[in-house]
Scaffold this motif. Sequence first.
Motif, short mmCIF file in Angstrom:
data_model
loop_
_atom_site.label_atom_id
_atom_site.label_comp_id
_atom_site.label_asym_id
_atom_site.label_seq_id
_atom_site.Cartn_x
_atom_site.Cartn_y
_atom_site.Cartn_z
N SER A 175 -12.07 -2.40 -8.25
CA SER A 175 -13.15 -1.73 -8.82
C SER A 175 -14.57 -2.24 -8.11
O SER A 175 -15.37 -2.77 -8.90
CB SER A 175 -13.14 -2.04 -10.41
N PRO A 176 -14.43 -2.02 -6.86
CA PRO A 176 -15.73 -2.62 -6.00
C PRO A 176 -17.09 -2.40 -6.61
O PRO A 176 -17.75 -3.34 -6.75
CB PRO A 176 -15.31 -2.13 -4.64
N GLU A 234 -7.99 0.63 -11.65
CA GLU A 234 -9.24 -0.37 -11.63
C GLU A 234 -10.11 -0.22 -12.99
O GLU A 234 -10.84 -1.25 -13.03
CB GLU A 234 -10.11 0.06 -10.53
N ALA A 266 -3.99 3.59 -0.81
CA ALA A 266 -3.75 3.10 -2.35
C ALA A 266 -5.13 2.38 -2.61
O ALA A 266 -4.99 1.13 -2.66
CB ALA A 266 -2.59 2.48 -2.37
N GLY A 267 -6.02 3.21 -2.82
CA GLY A 267 -7.55 2.30 -3.45
C GLY A 267 -8.18 3.42 -4.12
O GLY A 267 -7.98 4.76 -4.20
N GLY A 268 -9.33 3.06 -4.71
CA GLY A 268 -10.39 3.89 -5.55
C GLY A 268 -9.38 4.45 -6.65
O GLY A 268 -9.60 5.58 -7.22
N GLN A 302 -2.26 -1.24 2.47
CA GLN A 302 -2.57 0.02 1.51
C GLN A 302 -2.76 1.53 2.01
O GLN A 302 -3.24 2.35 1.40
CB GLN A 302 -3.74 -0.48 0.58
N PHE A 339 -5.31 -5.28 -3.96
CA PHE A 339 -6.30 -5.52 -4.48
C PHE A 339 -7.51 -4.87 -3.69
O PHE A 339 -8.81 -5.23 -4.08
CB PHE A 339 -6.83 -6.77 -5.30
N GLY A 340 -7.41 -4.24 -2.56
CA GLY A 340 -8.33 -4.00 -1.72
C GLY A 340 -8.63 -4.54 -0.36
O GLY A 340 -8.69 -4.11 0.83
N PHE A 358 -13.27 -3.72 0.11
CA PHE A 358 -13.10 -3.34 -1.38
C PHE A 358 -12.30 -4.49 -2.21
O PHE A 358 -11.68 -5.26 -1.50
CB PHE A 358 -11.95 -2.34 -1.31
N MET A 359 -12.76 -4.62 -3.20
CA MET A 359 -12.05 -5.55 -4.17
C MET A 359 -12.11 -4.87 -5.78
O MET A 359 -13.01 -4.58 -5.93
CB MET A 359 -12.56 -7.17 -3.97
MO1 MOS Z 1 -8.88 -0.64 -4.60
S1 MOS Z 1 -10.27 -2.22 -4.35
O1 MOS Z 1 -10.08 0.42 -4.20
O2 MOS Z 1 -7.87 -1.15 -3.29
#
Ligand code: MOS
Length: 764
Positions: A355-356, A731, A509-511, A214, A245-246, A352-353
Amino acid sequence: MNAPSRIDGGMIGRSVPRIDGRLKVTGAACYPSDVGVEDAAHAFLVTSTIARGRIKQFHLEDAQAVEGVLDILTYENTRGKVGKARFFAGGGYTSTTIMPMDSPKIWHDGQIVAMVVAETFEAAREAAHKVRVDYDVREAVAGFGDTRPQPRQMSNPLSGSDPKTGDAEKAFREAEVQVDAYYATPTQHHNPIELFTTTCVWSGDTLTVYEPSQFVHGLKNGLAQQLNMSADKIRVVSPFVGGAFGSKAALTPRTAFVALAAKRLNRPVKLVSTRAQAFTVSTYRAETEHHVKLGADRSGRLTSLSHEGWEVSSRPDNYKVAGTETTSLLYACPNIYTKVNIVHADRGTPGFMRSPAEVPYVYALECAMDELAVALTMDPVELRRINDTQVNPIDGKPYSSRALMQCYDRAAEAFGWSKRNPLPGSMTDGDWLIGWGCATACYPSNVAPAEARVTVAPNGTVRVQTAGHDIGTGAYTAIALTAADLLGVPLEQVSVELGDSTLPPAPVAGGSNATASICNAVAQACEDIRDRLAQAASHADGPLGGADHGAMRLRDGRLVTPDGRSEPLKDALTRIDFGPMESYVKYTPEIASGTVKVMGHKMLESGLPAMTSGSAAGDHIQYAFGAEFLEVRIHRRTREIRVPRIVGAFAAGRIISPTTARSQLLGGMIWGIGSALHEATDIDRRAARYLNDDLAEYLIPVNADIRDVDVIFVPEEDYQVNALGIKGLGELGNVGTAAAVSNAVFHATGRRIRDLPIRIEDLL
Ligand code: MOS
């Protein structure tokens, strides 16, 4: 630069099939795990069977005797050869400070203790199973103690970041109506379909890594630190990701050892971790506990809100998600107290998972809100309305926009909420008890610096390049729609390249930040191209000579003026350049802090997190919202639990790609149902080891578990969040869902189940 033009009838907001869909369904999309490398040797991991202690001795003779074995890495031959990379407690680019194969020390079950490399996967696997390890075993702590609440083993409250205001304890004591309850969420593992694989190929002193990621720039820079080499010499390739997914946001320990093995053998090495190993060689969502106390007056107005959370982390790392940042600003309340505690255990470092922070913390708060509504004999929607706020109750900063109640009203209407009899157990259908529940979904509108290159060829085809990632989210499609919109060309004329560290750097690619960050960068590049074309056209002889260049737009393959003059894009391109026309943009979010404003692109290039949270967006806060309503049916005798329908209404700013956005929200709600009823990693508490580390026993919803899922978009325009008005929603959908299930179960049965998942045995 000005806000890019918003064109009615443009491509942004059009429902189109995902542009990489055909590649995916025909198997032509090349995932990093699919890359075939000439002459690759195969690696297989050996992982620890104890959770705490030391390796006394390896017995490698039987493994070495397997035909085709080339090398066996253990700490005895790798010690000191792989260094540490930086770890950030808020979710860093390395997932853990635990360095396997650096010493005989064992920090957690399933820690990598050896890596066997052989001519074939089968030989490597056979030999790995023949590696015997003698351990000095020490007693391990599995997680939370058996009694609650505190005290906890090695509880380590991180001070300074716990939002509070007023005197919550006093206000609670004096409150006319009180709720005081504990909630718990279990350990969860991501289980993406694409396993944690890594292929490393050296060519001289340069290294190519094929690994689903990611964040290719984070991986590249973290690995460079570990291998003590220049990041310029590493290329990471991950154009498609088979689920993440994190779990693929951060560099995990395996990668450097695959690189090391490839160097030792002087040939490419490919590692495929098994499904069971995936539970311990990557990150996970740690179990959480929550103590929520709500006080209200008889009219339902909150007078006191306190939320204390406990989270498990590894022994060395202070990892926490700390969702009180969000639960403290969701509702109006003059007295708020929050605290987050870390409980260290002999486990891997979580990460991270999806919507952590919000998934476990909003679960607790939204169940407590439902309990408060019951205590007040008030409709839970009305309770949210009474306590709705347009400012952060902690510091008074306004929301850029907040359409929570519009979401509630739209979803309630679509669901038929007005027909609900609030009395628990009062709604039945034959042998089925019916329960209706609802809860709030919310997620901060995060955004980060991003860079993009947009190239327009003389024939009008467009190429967009950025090292962002499509982890199944629809990024390819959203980015293509943005470029097609701003350049006024058909979607088929746009190609998008992602997931390669040789491309312009883009954030993790998170949050839920990718669409906002990358599409704004792409839009600025397109705007730059439009402006250069328009300036040239306005200065030259021709149909547009003398026109105001700032008012010209690109649409339907033409450069047009407001008064209706136009010329084909191809003519405009020929005027300015004989070759392709290019624009490279370094986008810095409008809400970025001073440090990120100054340093953001340097941070991005070196793979450091530079994301600004929607909960800290300068003079305001920015969140996307939703409301989810669902029905549970519980069989009177067997207590089988079904969720026949769920409705979610969401306000997440401007929707760039409705088809893939809907898919994200739909998937999020399905995951939320799974979180409530199915998912949990079981731990053998004596040994601190995971028990159900396979897809047969790690339960997730299947088709038969999911019936009607309805996604409603509530229109929302908010250009304070960023120029394109994007809030992000990857998320959002699975926040609150589990609370809605729990609340519906109470409505059906009168039983309040506060610990997830809710299983048949909880209702017998
Ligand atoms: Mo998402 S858990 O911020 O990849």
